[in-house]
Design an enzyme around this catalytic site. Structure first.
Site, PDB file in Angstrom:
ATOM      1  N   THR A   1      36.476   3.864  16.698  1.00  0.00           N
ATOM      2  CA  THR A   1      36.184   4.292  15.350  1.00  0.00           C
ATOM      3  C   THR A   1      34.489   3.984  15.278  1.00  0.00           C
ATOM      4  O   THR A   1      33.688   2.798  15.367  1.00  0.00           O
ATOM      5  CB  THR A   1      37.227   2.973  14.166  1.00  0.00           C
ATOM      6  OG1 THR A   1      37.994   3.007  14.854  1.00  0.00           O
ATOM      7  CG2 THR A   1      37.084   3.053  12.730  1.00  0.00           C
TER       8      THR A   1
ATOM      9  N   ASP B   1      48.821   3.530  17.720  1.00  0.00           N
ATOM     10  CA  ASP B   1      48.990   2.797  16.329  1.00  0.00           C
ATOM     11  C   ASP B   1      50.166   2.754  15.706  1.00  0.00           C
ATOM     12  O   ASP B   1      50.591   1.899  14.954  1.00  0.00           O
ATOM     13  CB  ASP B   1      47.870   3.053  15.382  1.00  0.00           C
ATOM     14  CG  ASP B   1      46.436   3.234  15.344  1.00  0.00           C
ATOM     15  OD1 ASP B   1      46.445   1.808  16.196  1.00  0.00           O
ATOM     16  OD2 ASP B   1      45.537   3.091  14.919  1.00  0.00           O
TER      17      ASP B   1
ATOM     18  N   SER C   1      44.160   0.258   9.872  1.00  0.00           N
ATOM     19  CA  SER C   1      43.562  -0.567   9.645  1.00  0.00           C
ATOM     20  C   SER C   1      42.104   0.283   8.683  1.00  0.00           C
ATOM     21  O   SER C   1      41.434  -1.225   8.360  1.00  0.00           O
ATOM     22  CB  SER C   1      43.699  -1.794  10.415  1.00  0.00           C
ATOM     23  OG  SER C   1      44.590  -2.673  11.303  1.00  0.00           O
TER      24      SER C   1
ATOM     25  N   GLY D   1      39.174  -1.685  14.735  1.00  0.00           N
ATOM     26  CA  GLY D   1      40.250  -2.201  14.729  1.00  0.00           C
ATOM     27  C   GLY D   1      41.069  -3.036  13.921  1.00  0.00           C
ATOM     28  O   GLY D   1      40.510  -2.821  12.853  1.00  0.00           O
TER      29      GLY D   1
HETATM   30  O1  DON Z   1      43.187   3.117  12.643  1.00  0.00           O
HETATM   31  C1  DON Z   1      43.083   2.115  12.744  1.00  0.00           C
HETATM   32  O2  DON Z   1      43.716   0.554  12.683  1.00  0.00           O
HETATM   33  C2  DON Z   1      42.569   1.797  14.310  1.00  0.00           C
HETATM   34  N1  DON Z   1      43.271   2.729  15.506  1.00  0.00           N
HETATM   35  C3  DON Z   1      40.963   1.800  14.686  1.00  0.00           C
HETATM   36  C4  DON Z   1      40.391   1.089  15.734  1.00  0.00           C
HETATM   37  C5  DON Z   1      39.268   1.074  15.718  1.00  0.00           C
HETATM   38  O3  DON Z   1      38.538   0.848  14.654  1.00  0.00           O
HETATM   39  C6  DON Z   1      38.233   0.979  17.504  1.00  0.00           C
HETATM   40  N2  DON Z   1      37.103   0.842  16.909  1.00  0.00           N
HETATM   41  N3  DON Z   1      36.591  -0.739  17.308  1.00  0.00           N
END
Ligand code: DON
Length: 584
Positions: free
Chosen positions: A393, A435, A465, A486
């Site tokens: 992300t 997810d 998230s 995440g």
């Molecule tokens: O949408 C979400 O919550 C996750 N797929 C986000 C993943 C994420 O932030 C990874 N990075 N550190």
């Protein structure tokens, strides 16, 4: 039993979060009303972009300097991150954007990935009904239908001002001329090169020169060019959204995925649409918080936590004091328990958003909280809502010279997503399917437990998230903020807002401040290392909190912009990464 897989899940997650080199920022000092000296970050008059890469921030700021607005700039930044930050930014992923126009109008768009039409609820379970983690995390079955290009075109159509070809031109040039590899990137590419080779069954742009055995080793500071991505972007600039969802790019993408054993079809791509959604609006003291609604849990959880902590005087407790940490942790615990039960794709679930974010509900949720001892997560279930019937992300923040503000978080999920690299098109594909709740009660990559509301269904969006957030103070634009991380995204955004709103931090100080995190299950409070004193941690431990501190753990990488009282802008670029603020 629910806890059995946590150690390995959290360790796997921690490995992705490698401590980064600190970046040096332009700093200045100002006094707060309470005579605290604030070390400010980058200051600019009217334009500010803060993103994970300097090249992307610079391209976005230049678009605005040429007269483009925040929405033109966000497209340029997002696409430039595709080039210079393949760790997370990608046409092969999806995201969310929250905006506030200069006239005060607010909105949000969801271009989250979707489950393919052929997806089934048990597609990641073995014959005994146990999850096979690797299937939802790596390779072809992990990939959700990408939403990024649909999102960018929907934003452009509604809010943009410059032609798309003009916006994409500097990005195409970046891909053709190359971007500079940083120390952080080099370490990551070297770490993952052999994984890319294995998953792709051949070498890729991001393994050649990065493997231990390579004689022509790429070094930090070298330029990496991506001519394939430049060609893809040129076709998109010429042919629009349908190039990605129906045209030559779509054909090549589907052929690539299916050749690798994936299930995404041309119908999946053709039927993908980004969706404009009503933001979650909540109040915390004199702030109005504008957040992302489901399928992200970000806006709902942030609003819920803020409502639960509002009655407590955190300022008198002190920043990162035992009492502040207790109040925030207990609110986080309760909000994440609700997240797990109630939240999922709103197109598939009836979600009681108004109840979850109401003051009455927050008060009820905190009635069993005591400063004497931790509430064990085993005693915290989701709340009772009357009348409710059912189920890696990157973030950037920017403000333009017209007063429009944008908070955008986009992801491939894990680092480089599924690790599948579409070499002919020049980008990585997401592993967003992880997810979903692969099996009720089983933790995902981030240790999050899901239920019925987030089970896999064809064409459904997986719960997120991501928490791109805009905050108003006394009716005026005040902050735009967000982060990767995440499950820790929501709590990092929360603490950053509180650092400024309650503790009088500047934007740079607020994003740099040490953070902690609780997500209901596993029942542990994670602290960033070397930032919280032994005495404080011992006190919390004696009250029943299980403490986790690991050297490699960083919680989020927050990028934000704060509007200062004189109207100038302060960019806060998180010291935990290569993040850079560029402003004019
Ligand atoms: O949408 C979400 O919550 C996750 N797929 C986000 C993943 C994420 O932030 C990874 N990075 N550190």
């Amino acid at each position: 039993m629910l806890l059995k897989n946590y150690t390995s899940h959290i360790l796997a997650f921690s490995k992705c979060l490698i401590l980064s080199f600190f970046i040096v920022l332009t700093a200045c000092k100002t006094e707060t009303p309470h005579e605290r000296t604030i070390e400010r970050g980058k200051i600019a008059d009217s334009i500010m972009v803060v993103s994970a890469r300097e090249e992307a921030s610079r391209i976005g700021a230049e678009i605005m300097r040429k007269g483009g607005n925040a929405f033109d700039a966000l497209i340029a930044v997002d696409m430039a991150l595709n080039v210079a930050y393949p760790f997370a930014g990608s046409l092969g992923g999806g995201g969310f954007m929250v905006y506030r126009k200069a006239n005060g109008e607010v909105g949000s768009i969801d271009y989250r990935e979707k489950a393919p039409i052929a997806a089934t609820h048990d597609m990641y379970l073995d014959a005994e009904g146990n999850p096979v983690d690797s299937l939802s995390r790596q390779g072809p079955l992990a990939v959700g239908v990408p939403g990024s290009i649909a999102g960018m075109f929907a934003i452009h159509e509604k809010l943009g001002s410059l032609p798309m070809a003009e916006i994409l031109q500097p990005v195409i040039e970046l891909a053709e001329n190359g971007y500079q590899i940083t120390d952080n990137q080099l370490a990551r590419f070297q770490y993952y090169a052999s994984v890319f080779d294995k998953v792709n069954e051949k070498e890729t742009l991001y393994s050649i020169g990065f493997r231990e055995s390579d004689s022509t080793k790429i070094k930090s500071g070298d330029l990496v060019k991506n001519p394939q991505l430049a060609e893809t972007l040129k076709r998109i600039a010429a042919n629009g959204k349908q190039e990605f969802y129906e045209g030559e790019t779509a054909q090549k993408l589907v052929e690539f995925i299916q050749n690798h054993g994936g299930i995404i079809t041309l119908d999946d791509l053709k039927s993908y649409e980004a969706v404009w959604r009503k933001p979650i609006i909540s109040n915390y003291k004199n702030l109005r918080v504008i957040g992302m609604p489901p399928p992200s849990s970000g806006g709902v959880c942030l609003a819920e936590i803020l409502k639960m902590i509002e009655p407590y005087d955190l300022k008198s407790f002190g920043h990162n004091s035992v009492k502040s940490i207790q109040v925030i942790t207990e609110a986080e615990r309760r909000a994440y328990a609700d997240r797990s039960f109630f939240l999922g794709d709103p197109d598939f679930n009836d979600i009681p958003i108004d109840s979850l974010t109401s003051k009455d509900y927050a008060v009820k949720r905190m009635t069993n909280f005591s400063f004497d001892k931790a509430t064990p997560s085993s005693e915290v279930k989701h709340g009772v809502i009357s009348g409710y019937e059912s189920m890696e992300t990157t973030h950037f923040s920017l403000i333009d010279q017209y007063g429009n503000a944008v908070a955008l978080t986009t992801t491939l999920n894990g680092a480089y997503g599924s690790k599948l690299y579409v070499d002919e098109l020049g980008f990585f594909l997401n592993n967003e399917m992880d997810d979903f709740s692969v099996k009720p009660g089983e933790p995902n990559m981030f240790g999050l437990i899901g239920a019925e509301a987030n089970k896999i269904e064809p064409q459904k969006r997986m719960l997120s998230s991501m928490t791109p957030t805009i905050v108003e103070k006394e009716g005026k634009l005040w902050m735009t903020v967000g982060t990767p991380g995440g499950s820790t995204i929501i709590t990092s955004v929360l603490q950053t807002i509180l650092n400024v709103a309650v503790f009088d931090y500047g934007m740079q100080e607020a994003v740099d401040a040490p953070r902690f995190h609780h997500q209901w299950l596993p029942d542990v409070v994670t602290f960033e290392p070397d930032a919280f004193g032994k005495e404080l941690l011992d006190t919390l431990s004696n009250k029943g909190y299980e403490i986790r501190q690991e050297n490699s753990v960083i919680l989020g990488k927050v990028d934000g912009v704060l509007v200062l009282p004189d109207g100038s802008l302060e960019g806060g670029a998180d010291r935990r990464g290569d993040d850079t603020a560029v402003g004019f």
